[in-house]
Design a protein around this motif. Structure first.
Motif, PDB file in Angstrom:
ATOM      1  N   ASP A 211      -7.667 -41.811  12.449  1.00 18.36           N
ATOM      2  CA  ASP A 211      -6.336 -41.662  11.877  1.00 18.36           C
ATOM      3  C   ASP A 211      -6.365 -40.573  10.798  1.00 18.36           C
ATOM      4  O   ASP A 211      -7.129 -40.673   9.838  1.00 18.36           O
ATOM      5  CB  ASP A 211      -5.916 -43.002  11.261  1.00 18.36           C
ATOM      6  N   PRO A 212      -5.547 -39.513  10.934  1.00 18.15           N
ATOM      7  CA  PRO A 212      -5.573 -38.437   9.927  1.00 18.15           C
ATOM      8  C   PRO A 212      -5.254 -38.920   8.521  1.00 18.15           C
ATOM      9  O   PRO A 212      -5.660 -38.281   7.536  1.00 18.15           O
ATOM     10  CB  PRO A 212      -4.528 -37.445  10.440  1.00 18.15           C
ATOM     11  N   GLN A 213      -4.533 -40.035   8.382  1.00 19.28           N
ATOM     12  CA  GLN A 213      -4.251 -40.569   7.052  1.00 19.28           C
ATOM     13  C   GLN A 213      -5.496 -41.169   6.403  1.00 19.28           C
ATOM     14  O   GLN A 213      -5.481 -41.457   5.201  1.00 19.28           O
ATOM     15  CB  GLN A 213      -3.154 -41.629   7.132  1.00 19.28           C
ATOM     16  N   ARG A 214      -6.549 -41.346   7.203  1.00 11.77           N
ATOM     17  CA  ARG A 214      -7.813 -41.895   6.694  1.00 11.77           C
ATOM     18  C   ARG A 214      -8.844 -40.801   6.421  1.00 11.77           C
ATOM     19  O   ARG A 214     -10.011 -41.107   6.162  1.00 11.77           O
ATOM     20  CB  ARG A 214      -8.391 -42.887   7.707  1.00 11.77           C
ATOM     21  N   ILE A 215      -8.415 -39.542   6.493  1.00  9.76           N
ATOM     22  CA  ILE A 215      -9.327 -38.417   6.295  1.00  9.76           C
ATOM     23  C   ILE A 215      -8.929 -37.654   5.032  1.00  9.76           C
ATOM     24  O   ILE A 215      -7.767 -37.280   4.867  1.00  9.76           O
ATOM     25  CB  ILE A 215      -9.297 -37.464   7.505  1.00  9.76           C
ATOM     26  N   VAL A 216      -9.894 -37.452   4.144  1.00  7.23           N
ATOM     27  CA  VAL A 216      -9.675 -36.694   2.910  1.00  7.23           C
ATOM     28  C   VAL A 216     -10.668 -35.541   2.901  1.00  7.23           C
ATOM     29  O   VAL A 216     -11.848 -35.731   3.215  1.00  7.23           O
ATOM     30  CB  VAL A 216      -9.872 -37.580   1.663  1.00  7.23           C
ATOM     31  N   ALA A 217     -10.180 -34.340   2.574  1.00  7.08           N
ATOM     32  CA  ALA A 217     -11.044 -33.160   2.594  1.00  7.08           C
ATOM     33  C   ALA A 217     -11.301 -32.633   1.187  1.00  7.08           C
ATOM     34  O   ALA A 217     -10.362 -32.456   0.406  1.00  7.08           O
ATOM     35  CB  ALA A 217     -10.401 -32.061   3.444  1.00  7.08           C
ATOM     36  N   ASP A 218     -12.572 -32.395   0.891  1.00  8.01           N
ATOM     37  CA  ASP A 218     -12.959 -31.713  -0.343  1.00  8.01           C
ATOM     38  C   ASP A 218     -13.510 -30.339   0.045  1.00  8.01           C
ATOM     39  O   ASP A 218     -14.661 -30.226   0.481  1.00  8.01           O
ATOM     40  CB  ASP A 218     -14.016 -32.501  -1.103  1.00  8.01           C
ATOM     41  N   PRO A 219     -12.719 -29.275  -0.104  1.00  5.23           N
ATOM     42  CA  PRO A 219     -13.162 -27.943   0.312  1.00  5.23           C
ATOM     43  C   PRO A 219     -14.091 -27.256  -0.681  1.00  5.23           C
ATOM     44  O   PRO A 219     -14.468 -26.102  -0.467  1.00  5.23           O
ATOM     45  CB  PRO A 219     -11.833 -27.175   0.433  1.00  5.23           C
ATOM     46  N   TYR A 220     -14.462 -27.963  -1.750  1.00  4.05           N
ATOM     47  CA  TYR A 220     -15.334 -27.367  -2.758  1.00  4.05           C
ATOM     48  C   TYR A 220     -16.681 -28.084  -2.852  1.00  4.05           C
ATOM     49  O   TYR A 220     -17.370 -27.989  -3.871  1.00  4.05           O
ATOM     50  CB  TYR A 220     -14.642 -27.363  -4.120  1.00  4.05           C
ATOM     51  N   GLY A 221     -17.060 -28.781  -1.802  1.00  3.63           N
ATOM     52  CA  GLY A 221     -18.398 -29.357  -1.734  1.00  3.63           C
ATOM     53  C   GLY A 221     -19.362 -28.276  -1.267  1.00  3.63           C
ATOM     54  O   GLY A 221     -19.821 -28.267  -0.126  1.00  3.63           O
ATOM     55  N   LEU A 222     -19.668 -27.349  -2.164  1.00  6.63           N
ATOM     56  CA  LEU A 222     -20.368 -26.122  -1.785  1.00  6.63           C
ATOM     57  C   LEU A 222     -21.852 -26.337  -1.497  1.00  6.63           C
ATOM     58  O   LEU A 222     -22.485 -25.495  -0.876  1.00  6.63           O
ATOM     59  CB  LEU A 222     -20.185 -25.063  -2.874  1.00  6.63           C
ATOM     60  N   ASP A 223     -22.401 -27.419  -1.980  1.00 10.50           N
ATOM     61  CA  ASP A 223     -23.757 -27.823  -1.609  1.00 10.50           C
ATOM     62  C   ASP A 223     -23.846 -29.337  -1.770  1.00 10.50           C
ATOM     63  O   ASP A 223     -22.873 -29.986  -2.152  1.00 10.50           O
ATOM     64  CB  ASP A 223     -24.826 -27.079  -2.422  1.00 10.50           C
ATOM     65  N   THR A 224     -25.002 -29.888  -1.458  1.00  6.57           N
ATOM     66  CA  THR A 224     -25.146 -31.346  -1.468  1.00  6.57           C
ATOM     67  C   THR A 224     -24.894 -31.922  -2.853  1.00  6.57           C
ATOM     68  O   THR A 224     -24.206 -32.946  -3.000  1.00  6.57           O
ATOM     69  CB  THR A 224     -26.554 -31.737  -0.979  1.00  6.57           C
ATOM     70  N   TYR A 225     -25.428 -31.274  -3.867  1.00  5.77           N
ATOM     71  CA  TYR A 225     -25.222 -31.747  -5.246  1.00  5.77           C
ATOM     72  C   TYR A 225     -23.735 -31.768  -5.586  1.00  5.77           C
ATOM     73  O   TYR A 225     -23.211 -32.750  -6.114  1.00  5.77           O
ATOM     74  CB  TYR A 225     -25.995 -30.856  -6.213  1.00  5.77           C
ATOM     75  N   ASP A 226     -23.038 -30.673  -5.293  1.00  2.00           N
ATOM     76  CA  ASP A 226     -21.616 -30.599  -5.596  1.00  2.00           C
ATOM     77  C   ASP A 226     -20.829 -31.654  -4.831  1.00  2.00           C
ATOM     78  O   ASP A 226     -19.901 -32.271  -5.368  1.00  2.00           O
ATOM     79  CB  ASP A 226     -21.075 -29.207  -5.256  1.00  2.00           C
ATOM     80  N   SER A 227     -21.183 -31.863  -3.558  1.00  2.00           N
ATOM     81  CA  SER A 227     -20.479 -32.874  -2.761  1.00  2.00           C
ATOM     82  C   SER A 227     -20.596 -34.251  -3.399  1.00  2.00           C
ATOM     83  O   SER A 227     -19.607 -34.993  -3.505  1.00  2.00           O
ATOM     84  CB  SER A 227     -21.042 -32.909  -1.333  1.00  2.00           C
ATOM     85  N   CYS A 228     -21.802 -34.601  -3.846  1.00  4.33           N
ATOM     86  CA  CYS A 228     -22.009 -35.915  -4.460  1.00  4.33           C
ATOM     87  C   CYS A 228     -21.300 -36.017  -5.807  1.00  4.33           C
ATOM     88  O   CYS A 228     -20.613 -37.013  -6.093  1.00  4.33           O
ATOM     89  CB  CYS A 228     -23.498 -36.175  -4.635  1.00  4.33           C
ATOM     90  N   ARG A 229     -21.455 -34.992  -6.627  1.00  2.00           N
ATOM     91  CA  ARG A 229     -20.856 -35.067  -7.963  1.00  2.00           C
ATOM     92  C   ARG A 229     -19.340 -35.091  -7.883  1.00  2.00           C
ATOM     93  O   ARG A 229     -18.670 -35.845  -8.611  1.00  2.00           O
ATOM     94  CB  ARG A 229     -21.338 -33.904  -8.824  1.00  2.00           C
ATOM     95  N   ARG A 230     -18.757 -34.283  -7.006  1.00  2.00           N
ATOM     96  CA  ARG A 230     -17.311 -34.248  -6.876  1.00  2.00           C
ATOM     97  C   ARG A 230     -16.787 -35.546  -6.244  1.00  2.00           C
ATOM     98  O   ARG A 230     -15.709 -36.027  -6.613  1.00  2.00           O
ATOM     99  CB  ARG A 230     -16.887 -33.030  -6.054  1.00  2.00           C
ATOM    100  N   ALA A 231     -17.537 -36.114  -5.312  1.00  2.00           N
ATOM    101  CA  ALA A 231     -17.110 -37.388  -4.722  1.00  2.00           C
ATOM    102  C   ALA A 231     -16.964 -38.444  -5.814  1.00  2.00           C
ATOM    103  O   ALA A 231     -16.001 -39.228  -5.817  1.00  2.00           O
ATOM    104  CB  ALA A 231     -18.107 -37.844  -3.668  1.00  2.00           C
ATOM    105  N   ARG A 232     -17.888 -38.456  -6.765  1.00  2.00           N
ATOM    106  CA  ARG A 232     -17.850 -39.447  -7.836  1.00  2.00           C
ATOM    107  C   ARG A 232     -16.804 -39.098  -8.892  1.00  2.00           C
ATOM    108  O   ARG A 232     -15.980 -39.941  -9.270  1.00  2.00           O
ATOM    109  CB  ARG A 232     -19.234 -39.547  -8.507  1.00  2.00           C
TER     110      ARG A 232
END
Length: 220
Positions: free
Chosen positions: A113-134
């Motif tokens: 379901d597209p309503q269940r999908i959230v995009a973070d276009p600035y997860g530029l590396d693994t560290y950034d993805s984790c830190r931004r998710a939190r």
């Protein structure tokens, strides 16, 4: 000094250097131990985070590794082990918009379901993805999906940054032995940067205010 004694000292010095170089990899591996599960054994959580990588066909389709990650994440959603998918990658990557391709593939071919999908276009590396998710998306507990060679580093970083994270290895249909070996070596080397980023608590490359996307998706 005898030749044998010199050889022995060089060997000991080499082993010490190898141990020091391997310490970051040992940290990531140890931190992830006990927190990795097969897809059908993973704990039930609200959010599954899919880490981005290369896309193909003009940036419109996931490559084979990314496709495997998305298939595994969709399996977790369809089996009700996760409710929302946070796709995190580079929205302006050299191969194209990773997060747009990820979201389209999930909602199209994989039936999420597209309503269940959230995009973070600035997860530029693994560290950034984790830190931004939190810090940006407010994720406190999650499953992390990526290939096995990358999984320990991802889980270790997310847990260090305050997410109660468990890893699920993604399938990689079509990935040859050579490719997997190359990526494993690359990840071994990347563990040094991961440890240094974690030690100095590096800020993410892109600073963003809090985003309600995940919270909103969970209430839909």
């Amino acid at each position: 000094m005898s030749r044998w004694r010199l050889v022995r000292r060089v060997a000991v010095l080499g082993l010490v250097c190898l141990l020091l170089v391997s310490l970051p990899w040992i940290w990531t591996t140890g931190a992830a131990r006990g927190h990795v599960y097969a897809a059908d054994e993973a704990p039930t959580v609200d959010v599954v985070i899919v880490l981005g990588t290369a896309v193909t066909e003009g940036g419109r389709q996931p490559g084979i590794r990314l496709a495997g990650r998305l298939e595994t994440a969709a399996e977790l959603v369809h089996s009700q082990r996760a409710r929302v998918v946070l796709v995190s990658g580079d929205g302006n990557g050299t191969s194209g918009d990773e997060t747009a391709a990820m979201a389209d593939h999930l909602s199209g071919q994989l039936g999420v379901d597209p309503q269940r999908i959230v995009a973070d276009p600035y997860g530029l590396d693994t560290y950034d993805s984790c830190r931004r998710a939190r810090e940006v998306y407010g994720v406190e507990r999650a499953l992390i999906v990526t290939q096995s060679y990358h999984l320990s580093r991802a889980v270790a970083l997310c847990r260090h940054l305050g997410i109660d994270a468990a890893g699920v290895p993604a399938r990689c249909t079509g990935c040859g032995t050579g490719l997997l070996l190359e990526k494993a070596v690359r990840d071994y080397l990347a563990s040094g940067k991961a440890a240094w980023d974690a030690i100095r608590r590096r800020p993410p490359a892109v600073d963003s205010p809090a985003h309600p996307g995940v919270t909103d998706a969970l209430t839909n």
